[in-house]
Design an enzyme around this catalytic site. Structure first.
Site, PDB file in Angstrom:
ATOM      1  N   ASN A 258       0.246  -7.286   4.554  1.00 38.30           N
ATOM      2  CA  ASN A 258      -0.637  -8.370   5.125  1.00 38.30           C
ATOM      3  C   ASN A 258      -1.763  -8.072   4.471  1.00 38.30           C
ATOM      4  O   ASN A 258      -2.575  -9.245   4.386  1.00 38.30           O
ATOM      5  CB  ASN A 258      -0.524  -8.531   6.558  1.00 38.30           C
ATOM      6  N   THR A 259      -2.366  -6.941   4.531  1.00 43.63           N
ATOM      7  CA  THR A 259      -3.595  -6.399   4.169  1.00 43.63           C
ATOM      8  C   THR A 259      -4.287  -6.994   2.910  1.00 43.63           C
ATOM      9  O   THR A 259      -5.090  -7.719   2.501  1.00 43.63           O
ATOM     10  CB  THR A 259      -3.932  -4.954   4.312  1.00 43.63           C
TER      11      THR A 259
ATOM     12  N   SER B 112       0.816  -0.956   0.010  1.00 44.67           N
ATOM     13  CA  SER B 112      -0.144  -0.053  -0.021  1.00 44.67           C
ATOM     14  C   SER B 112       0.565   1.177   0.074  1.00 44.67           C
ATOM     15  O   SER B 112       0.487   2.282  -0.235  1.00 44.67           O
ATOM     16  CB  SER B 112      -0.970  -0.071   1.457  1.00 44.67           C
TER      17      SER B 112
ATOM     18  N   CYS C 151       1.776  -6.322  10.048  1.00 43.78           N
ATOM     19  CA  CYS C 151       1.829  -5.165   9.162  1.00 43.78           C
ATOM     20  C   CYS C 151       3.480  -4.841   8.569  1.00 43.78           C
ATOM     21  O   CYS C 151       4.126  -4.609   9.334  1.00 43.78           O
ATOM     22  CB  CYS C 151       1.093  -4.068   9.414  1.00 43.78           C
ATOM     23  N   THR C 152       3.549  -4.862   7.214  1.00 38.56           N
ATOM     24  CA  THR C 152       4.707  -4.658   6.884  1.00 38.56           C
ATOM     25  C   THR C 152       5.478  -3.134   7.160  1.00 38.56           C
ATOM     26  O   THR C 152       6.704  -3.050   6.869  1.00 38.56           O
ATOM     27  CB  THR C 152       5.188  -5.143   5.178  1.00 38.56           C
TER      28      THR C 152
ATOM     29  N   TYR D 103      -4.114   0.804   3.138  1.00 35.35           N
ATOM     30  CA  TYR D 103      -5.019  -0.296   2.657  1.00 35.35           C
ATOM     31  C   TYR D 103      -5.944  -0.726   3.899  1.00 35.35           C
ATOM     32  O   TYR D 103      -7.056  -1.390   3.696  1.00 35.35           O
ATOM     33  CB  TYR D 103      -4.096  -1.448   1.976  1.00 35.35           C
ATOM     34  N   GLY D 104      -5.572  -0.578   5.062  1.00 36.80           N
ATOM     35  CA  GLY D 104      -6.116  -1.102   6.329  1.00 36.80           C
ATOM     36  C   GLY D 104      -7.779  -0.951   6.394  1.00 36.80           C
ATOM     37  O   GLY D 104      -8.278  -1.695   7.031  1.00 36.80           O
TER      38      GLY D 104
HETATM   39  N1  DGL Z   1       1.815  -2.652   4.988  1.00 41.29           N
HETATM   40  C1  DGL Z   1       0.692  -3.107   4.959  1.00 41.29           C
HETATM   41  C2  DGL Z   1       0.148  -4.301   5.827  1.00 41.29           C
HETATM   42  O1  DGL Z   1       1.366  -5.000   5.747  1.00 41.29           O
HETATM   43  C3  DGL Z   1      -0.646  -2.257   4.763  1.00 41.29           C
HETATM   44  C4  DGL Z   1      -0.577  -1.070   5.603  1.00 41.29           C
HETATM   45  C5  DGL Z   1      -2.090  -0.176   5.387  1.00 41.29           C
HETATM   46  O2  DGL Z   1      -1.836   0.322   4.156  1.00 41.29           O
HETATM   47  O3  DGL Z   1      -2.941  -0.251   5.993  1.00 41.29           O
HETATM   48  O4  DGL Z   1      -0.708  -4.808   6.072  1.00 41.29           O
END
Ligand code: DGL
Length: 267
Positions: free
Chosen positions: A74-75, A11, A183-184, A42-43
């Site tokens: 992850n999302t 994201s 979350c990355t 993206y969350g």
């Molecule tokens: N980095 C993302 C993850 O691993 C998404 C974070 C987001 O955009 O909410 O979930």
């Protein structure tokens, strides 16, 4: 084909925590990184928009001749991985919160999970809990504001310290001994988490913070090897793209990669 690039996306800039690990494990590979920062986080994004963005980015990688794709988010994995795999004919490596290793590592039987709302609500995540952590006590938080901090490249300010403390303190108070960063974006805040927790947690109760970057890189290595796709020539490029503001992204990504990077714009 083996010197074709691997497409990695998130994201936003969080997936750089995965890209860094891929660069260490697979230094020969040519890489494309897309930060969809115009649509981060993206969350909390509705599924239809997430769907459009992921399919758009996957199309972009295919047009660039990518031999494999890593969903460094992850999302996006939780919501879109199965669909992407059914639509695109290249190996797709996805993420999941490290619940299994956390369940093996906890001595207290108490695990903390930091992940986005969409991940915590997903069927994939609920299945992981049911499979590996049924007999553990799991404490969750979506850590509102963490993604925005990392998107700003703010890893060290007082504001960052206070926000990290706000979400970490309740975990410490619950005597969690393993904390999963699902979350990355969050591994970039791990040094602050360590600083805060080490001031409070004594002796062998030290908080163990885990995320999956290295596991993902190892899995990617295996998949490339199985498909005869490993590149044995020298790396020629790592190209960075953003859907957000390229100048801003250049500053932030250079901080996170700890080296100057040049960013190109994508829609
Ligand atoms: N980095 C993302 C993850 O691993 C998404 C974070 C987001 O955009 O909410 O979930």
């Amino acid at each position: 084909m083996s010197n074709a690039p691997i497409g990695v996306f998130d994201s936003g800039v969080g997936g750089l925590s995965i890209l860094k690990s891929i660069r260490e494990h697979l230094p020969n590979e040519n890489l494309l990184y897309v930060a969809d920062s115009a649509y981060a986080p993206y969350g909390r994004l509705p599924k239809e928009i997430l769907h459009k963005r992921c399919s758009h980015i996957a199309d972009f990688f295919i047009k660039q001749g990518a031999k494999a794709m890593v969903i460094a988010c992850n999302t996006a994995t939780a919501v879109m991985a199965e669909w992407l795999r059914s639509e695109f004919d290249i190996p797709i490596i996805a993420m999941e919160p490290a619940i299994k290793p956390a369940a093996l590592a906890t001595r207290a039987g108490r695990i903390g999970v930091f992940a986005t709302d969409n991940t915590l609500k997903s069927e994939r995540y609920q299945k992981l809990l049911a499979e590996y952590a049924k007999d553990k006590k799991v404490f969750e938080s979506s850590c509102e504001g963490f993604v925005e901090l990392v998107e700003e490249g703010d890893l060290t300010s007082l504001k960052a310290f206070q926000l990290v403390e706000k979400y970490l303190q309740p975990m410490i108070d619950e005597h969690v001994d393993v904390l999963v960063l699902g979350c990355t974006h969050y591994p970039f805040l791990a040094p602050l988490m360590r600083k805060i927790s080490s001031q409070q947690v004594a002796g062998n109760q030290e908080l163990h913070i885990i995320h999956t970057a290295d596991a993902v890189s190892l899995h990617l290595t295996r998949v490339l090897a199985e498909n005869n796709l490993l590149n044995f020539k020298d790396q020629e490029y790592v190209h960075y793209f953003t859907s957000g503001d390229a100048k801003e992204a250049e500053n932030v990504m250079s901080i996170l990669m700890e080296q100057p990077v040049t960013i190109q714009s994508v829609i």
